[in-house]
Write a protein that holds these residues in place. Structure first.
Motif, PDB file in Angstrom:
ATOM      1  N   LEU A  56       1.834  41.490  26.089  1.00  0.00           N
ATOM      2  CA  LEU A  56       1.099  40.742  24.939  1.00  0.00           C
ATOM      3  C   LEU A  56      -0.002  41.654  24.309  1.00  0.00           C
ATOM      4  O   LEU A  56      -0.970  42.015  25.022  1.00  0.00           O
ATOM      5  N   TRP A  57       0.067  41.952  23.038  1.00  0.00           N
ATOM      6  CA  TRP A  57      -0.789  42.560  22.463  1.00  0.00           C
ATOM      7  C   TRP A  57      -1.693  41.267  21.357  1.00  0.00           C
ATOM      8  O   TRP A  57      -0.953  40.301  21.132  1.00  0.00           O
ATOM      9  N   ILE A  58      -2.815  41.636  20.906  1.00  0.00           N
ATOM     10  CA  ILE A  58      -3.459  40.760  20.194  1.00  0.00           C
ATOM     11  C   ILE A  58      -4.210  41.655  18.995  1.00  0.00           C
ATOM     12  O   ILE A  58      -4.682  42.713  19.244  1.00  0.00           O
ATOM     13  N   LYS A  59      -3.810  41.196  17.647  1.00  0.00           N
ATOM     14  CA  LYS A  59      -4.317  41.846  16.474  1.00  0.00           C
ATOM     15  C   LYS A  59      -5.681  40.892  16.034  1.00  0.00           C
ATOM     16  O   LYS A  59      -5.502  39.752  15.796  1.00  0.00           O
ATOM     17  N   ARG A  60      -6.830  41.528  16.360  1.00  0.00           N
ATOM     18  CA  ARG A  60      -8.128  41.049  16.381  1.00  0.00           C
ATOM     19  C   ARG A  60      -8.548  40.974  14.889  1.00  0.00           C
ATOM     20  O   ARG A  60      -9.749  41.463  14.524  1.00  0.00           O
ATOM     21  N   ALA A  70       7.120  27.862  30.409  1.00  0.00           N
ATOM     22  CA  ALA A  70       8.278  27.211  30.303  1.00  0.00           C
ATOM     23  C   ALA A  70       9.358  28.348  30.376  1.00  0.00           C
ATOM     24  O   ALA A  70      10.590  27.771  30.208  1.00  0.00           O
ATOM     25  N   GLY A  71       9.287  29.451  30.422  1.00  0.00           N
ATOM     26  CA  GLY A  71      10.318  30.384  30.340  1.00  0.00           C
ATOM     27  C   GLY A  71      10.951  30.568  29.042  1.00  0.00           C
ATOM     28  O   GLY A  71      12.063  30.892  28.805  1.00  0.00           O
ATOM     29  N   ARG A  72      10.267  30.439  27.836  1.00  0.00           N
ATOM     30  CA  ARG A  72      10.766  30.349  26.528  1.00  0.00           C
ATOM     31  C   ARG A  72      10.785  31.791  25.881  1.00  0.00           C
ATOM     32  O   ARG A  72      11.433  31.835  24.799  1.00  0.00           O
ATOM     33  N   TYR A  73      10.327  32.700  26.485  1.00  0.00           N
ATOM     34  CA  TYR A  73      10.289  33.850  25.960  1.00  0.00           C
ATOM     35  C   TYR A  73      10.827  34.805  27.084  1.00  0.00           C
ATOM     36  O   TYR A  73      10.527  34.983  28.331  1.00  0.00           O
ATOM     37  N   ALA A  74      11.822  35.760  26.460  1.00  0.00           N
ATOM     38  CA  ALA A  74      12.597  36.605  27.342  1.00  0.00           C
ATOM     39  C   ALA A  74      11.817  37.563  28.057  1.00  0.00           C
ATOM     40  O   ALA A  74      10.945  38.182  27.466  1.00  0.00           O
ATOM     41  N   ALA A  75      12.243  37.779  29.433  1.00  0.00           N
ATOM     42  CA  ALA A  75      11.551  38.787  30.164  1.00  0.00           C
ATOM     43  C   ALA A  75      11.698  40.213  29.540  1.00  0.00           C
ATOM     44  O   ALA A  75      12.704  40.651  28.827  1.00  0.00           O
ATOM     45  N   GLY A  76      10.597  40.944  29.424  1.00  0.00           N
ATOM     46  CA  GLY A  76      10.707  42.117  28.979  1.00  0.00           C
ATOM     47  C   GLY A  76      10.348  42.243  27.273  1.00  0.00           C
ATOM     48  O   GLY A  76      10.235  43.397  26.998  1.00  0.00           O
ATOM     49  N   SER A  77       9.977  41.118  26.769  1.00  0.00           N
ATOM     50  CA  SER A  77       9.586  40.959  25.365  1.00  0.00           C
ATOM     51  C   SER A  77       8.157  41.754  25.294  1.00  0.00           C
ATOM     52  O   SER A  77       7.143  41.621  26.106  1.00  0.00           O
ATOM     53  N   ARG A  78       7.913  42.329  24.262  1.00  0.00           N
ATOM     54  CA  ARG A  78       6.817  43.014  23.572  1.00  0.00           C
ATOM     55  C   ARG A  78       6.229  41.883  22.463  1.00  0.00           C
ATOM     56  O   ARG A  78       6.962  41.937  21.633  1.00  0.00           O
ATOM     57  N   LEU A  79       5.057  41.371  22.788  1.00  0.00           N
ATOM     58  CA  LEU A  79       4.565  40.161  21.772  1.00  0.00           C
ATOM     59  C   LEU A  79       3.292  40.698  21.096  1.00  0.00           C
ATOM     60  O   LEU A  79       2.427  41.306  21.866  1.00  0.00           O
ATOM     61  N   LEU A  80       3.219  40.301  19.965  1.00  0.00           N
ATOM     62  CA  LEU A  80       1.815  40.517  19.110  1.00  0.00           C
ATOM     63  C   LEU A  80       1.505  39.291  18.626  1.00  0.00           C
ATOM     64  O   LEU A  80       2.022  38.550  17.895  1.00  0.00           O
TER      65      LEU A  80
END
Length: 306
Positions: A34-38, A282-292
């Motif tokens: 997980l990245w965040i765009k500040r 709750a497991g709604r994001y698939a393992a290995g996902s890269r999120l921003l």
């Protein structure tokens, strides 16, 4: 007299907001990055998505030599606060039509007044007419030459400034699966969809209760969104409604902010971040996902709620 060159100095010298990788046991457990765009760091006064949404609205007002800009918001409006700051910087008169009582006062309104914004207070019934053509025509007659901008700055002119965020993601994260953001008026989501890379989904967390209408609003602002299957709205994390959060949620947001080492408020980004982490649990994001996650700013509006 406003100077168009002030707009160039204001926007063209501003560096992109930083990207920051977040760390949390839940992310490790679910094997997520997980990245965040500040965007809360874009400008000290014109914060977050307001900076982006106002960019070409301000340029239009200056290029057309408008008498000023008139817009709408509540008593803690990040949009009106940013508009007042930008107007002050550009010597461009601003008027804020505010939902509230004439005696209302808080840090947001104090700043707006100090920066020269004229505040016109209306009751809730009148404020509901902010998209009514007859009332808008009346406001145009009362304020000739003013560019009238919708609440939150959400209009087609705002989309290109928001879309520029996509160009700021190189070199990292190099491969994203999903971009996540809080959604209130729909303009930021529409702007991101207008330039969405085909390989990245966009997920918006609505911060308002009963926000099913937001899908229609996003499609009104950006009609191709109606045929785009690469986005979705999460409507179950509103915390009771706009600017509302139960005490347990506020405590959870404060704890999350401390753990992530990112400032969060309970109205926009904090509410969306809490919703994101609850969905991760709750497991709604698939393992290995890269999120921003896009931090849309708004910390000033929470000065009386933190």
């Amino acid at each position: 007299m406003s100077d168009p060159f002030c707009w160039q100095r204001l926007y063209q010298r501003q560096p992109p907001s930083p990207l920051q990788r977040l760390h949390h046991p839940l992310l490790e457990h679910h094997r997520l990055i997980l990245w965040i765009k500040r965007d809360d760091l874009l400008h000290p006064l014109i914060s977050g998505n307001k900076w982006r949404k106002l960019k070409y609205i301000l340029r239009q007002a200056l290029s057309e030599q408008a008498s000023g800009i008139l817009s709408f918001g509540g008593a803690y409006s990040n949009h009106l606060h940013a508009l007042a700051a930008a107007g002050h910087r550009l010597s461009l008169p601003t008027i804020g039509v505010v939902r509230g009582e004439p005696h209302s006062n808080n840090p947001t309104l104090e700043d707006a007044r100090r920066w020269g914004m004229t505040l016109e207070f209306v009751d809730r019934q009148q404020y509901r007419r902010r998209q009514d053509a007859d009332w808008l025509a009346e406001l145009a007659r009362r304020h000739p030459g003013y560019l009238i901008v919708p609440e939150g700055g959400s209009c087609p002119r705002a989309l290109p400034g928001v879309a520029e965020l996509w160009h700021e993601l190189d070199p990292e994260p190099s491969e994203l699966n999903e971009l996540i953001l809080p959604v209130a008026s729909g303009g930021t989501l529409a702007g991101l969809l207008s330039a969405r890379p085909a390989n990245i989904r966009v997920r918006g967390y609505a911060v308002l209760k009963g926000a099913g209408w937001l899908t229609e609003e996003v499609c009104r602002l950006y009609p191709p969104a109606a045929q785009d299957s690469g986005w979705q709205l999460e409507l179950g994390h509103h915390g009771g409604g706009y600017a509302k959060s139960p005490a347990t949620d506020k405590t959870a947001i404060a704890a999350l902010a401390e753990r992530l080492r990112v400032p969060l408020e309970p109205i926009y980004s904090g509410k969306a971040m809490l919703g994101l982490f609850r969905d991760i649990e709750a497991g709604r994001y698939a393992a290995g996902s890269r999120l921003l996650f896009v931090h849309t700013g708004g910390m000033q509006g929470a000065r009386s709620t933190l």
